[in-house]
Design an enzyme around this catalytic site. Structure first.
Site, mmCIF file in Angstrom:
data_model
loop_
_atom_site.group_PDB
_atom_site.id
_atom_site.type_symbol
_atom_site.label_atom_id
_atom_site.label_comp_id
_atom_site.label_asym_id
_atom_site.label_seq_id
_atom_site.Cartn_x
_atom_site.Cartn_y
_atom_site.Cartn_z
ATOM 1 C CG ASP A 152 24.071 5.848 21.235
ATOM 2 O OD1 ASP A 152 24.616 6.861 20.789
ATOM 3 O OD2 ASP A 152 24.676 4.770 21.441
ATOM 4 C CG HIS A 153 24.781 5.332 17.074
ATOM 5 N ND1 HIS A 153 25.540 5.879 16.069
ATOM 6 C CD2 HIS A 153 25.622 5.108 18.098
ATOM 7 C CE1 HIS A 153 26.792 5.970 16.469
ATOM 8 N NE2 HIS A 153 26.875 5.530 17.707
ATOM 9 C CG HIS B 253 30.202 1.861 18.124
ATOM 10 N ND1 HIS B 253 29.762 2.324 16.912
ATOM 11 C CD2 HIS B 253 30.001 2.857 19.010
ATOM 12 C CE1 HIS B 253 29.306 3.559 17.055
ATOM 13 N NE2 HIS B 253 29.454 3.904 18.316
ATOM 14 N N GLY B 254 32.373 -1.507 20.308
ATOM 15 C CA GLY B 254 32.692 -2.915 20.575
ATOM 16 C C GLY B 254 34.051 -3.057 21.228
ATOM 17 C CG HIS C 253 30.015 7.735 19.442
ATOM 18 N ND1 HIS C 253 28.800 7.100 19.353
ATOM 19 C CD2 HIS C 253 29.748 9.053 19.519
ATOM 20 C CE1 HIS C 253 27.837 8.005 19.361
ATOM 21 N NE2 HIS C 253 28.386 9.206 19.452
ATOM 22 N N GLY C 254 32.596 4.873 21.296
ATOM 23 C CA GLY C 254 33.498 3.724 21.397
ATOM 24 C C GLY C 254 34.348 3.729 22.656
ATOM 25 C CG ASN D 174 28.461 7.865 23.501
ATOM 26 O OD1 ASN D 174 28.254 8.813 24.249
ATOM 27 N ND2 ASN D 174 27.951 7.790 22.288
ATOM 28 C CB VAL D 175 30.699 3.432 28.438
ATOM 29 C CG1 VAL D 175 31.112 2.017 28.854
ATOM 30 C CG2 VAL D 175 31.868 4.400 28.594
HETATM 31 P P1 13P Z 1 31.287 0.937 23.081
HETATM 32 O O1 13P Z 1 30.284 -0.121 22.866
HETATM 33 O O2 13P Z 1 32.569 0.679 22.415
HETATM 34 O O3 13P Z 1 31.449 1.289 24.520
HETATM 35 O O4 13P Z 1 30.726 2.267 22.338
HETATM 36 C C1 13P Z 1 29.608 2.906 22.858
HETATM 37 C C2 13P Z 1 29.091 3.962 21.962
HETATM 38 O O5 13P Z 1 29.842 4.711 21.366
HETATM 39 C C3 13P Z 1 27.646 4.088 21.849
HETATM 40 O O6 13P Z 1 27.253 5.025 20.912
#
Ligand code: 13P
Length: 281
Positions: free
Chosen positions: A82-83, A180-181, A208-209, A230-231
């Site tokens: 990821d990222h 994210h978060g 994402h997020g 994504n979680v």
């Molecule tokens: P969250 O932390 O908000 O679940 O986002 C996860 C994410 O997008 C990882 O790339």
């Protein structure tokens, strides 16, 4: 068990109207708990590692551990990076056996993002590995990557199509207003862009997020065309909050196996809650 590839899983989700859950794991216990949830659901799953996790263990150590867990699972487990903002790290993970990598060049200019993605795509594709790219900047904190609200940007349809065509990425994570978060207010999500992208291209769309979006938003995003969600934060919370809960309920208990099992259940339950929504249950 290995059956479908990253792209095949995303295409299957897209064609069948569900989303595959991609959960960020950070150690053996969390990886095992997510797989356990997927096995209970009898659904494929994506195990994601942040670059911070890879740095902590080294690509070979965590890659070998994840491949072994995936191999022993009764469902298809895709291992994804990821990222990743560093081309050398993306290549190291490709060499260490990741099934797919996200190259995040979203902090660069469009042309530099394309150029770097192309380098990763060329290296990955010649080794049977797939690449997710990001366009626009997604707000929030994901391990060592922090994007404040004022630097977050959303993207447009034409720019996204151009990026996908020129970079050759296999999946697109467009910045659509998710973050994210933990959400502080109601996010302003561009559902229309997701829908327009789905209609205009075959390439699957990644959301994402995922933490805190809620059932209705998840369903709208999947209906619009999100094929991978994504979680991460919710998994971290399950782990840390689980630790606190266990020790406040059992202050004098010295039983690591029982403790591990408790955390395993916490993470599995959180994963299942998300997978049920993603699969329309
Ligand atoms: P969250 O932390 O908000 O679940 O986002 C996860 C994410 O997008 C990882 O790339």
């Amino acid at each position: 068990m290995k059956t479908l590839t990253f792209v095949e899983e995303l295409m299957r989700a897209k064609e069948s109207g569900y989303a595959i859950g991609a959960f960020n794991i950070f150690n053996y216990l969390s990886a095992r708990a997510v797989i356990r949830a997927a096995q209970k659901m009898n659904q494929s799953v994506i195990l994601q590692t942040s670059t911070q996790t890879v740095k902590r263990f080294g690509p070979l150590e965590i890659g070998t551990m994840l491949r072994q867990l995936a191999w022993n699972a009764s469902v298809n487990v895709v291992i994804h990076l990821d990222h990743c903002q560093n081309v050398d790290m993306a290549k190291a993970c490709i060499d260490a056996g990741w099934d797919s990598v996200m190259f995040d060049g979203s902090h660069h200019t469009l042309e530099d993002n394309i150029k770097l993605c192309r380098e990763v795509v060329s290296y990955a594709h010649s080794r049977g590995v797939f690449v997710e790219g990001e366009l626009g900047r997604i707000a929030g904190v994901e391990d060592d990557i922090a994007v404040d609200e004022s630097s977050a940007t959303q993207v447009g349809l034409e720019e996204s199509l151009y990026f996908v065509k020129e970079s050759g990425v296999d999946a697109l994570a467009p910045a659509i207003g998710t973050a994210h978060g933990v959400y502080k207010g109601k996010p302003n999500i561009n559902f229309a862009l997701v829908e327009d992208l789905r209609k205009a291209m075959d390439t699957p769309i990644v959301i994402h997020g995922g933490t805190g979006l809620g059932n209705e938003t998840f369903r709208r995003l999947i209906k619009a065309g999100g094929s991978k969600i994504n979680v991460s934060t919710a998994i971290k919370h399950a782990y840390i909050d689980g630790c606190k809960e266990y020790f406040s309920a059992n202050p004098d208990k010295i039983d690591p196996i029982d403790f591990d099992q408790f955390l395993n259940c916490k993470i599995s339950d959180t994963t299942i809650e998300h997978m049920e929504i993603f699969h329309g249950e």
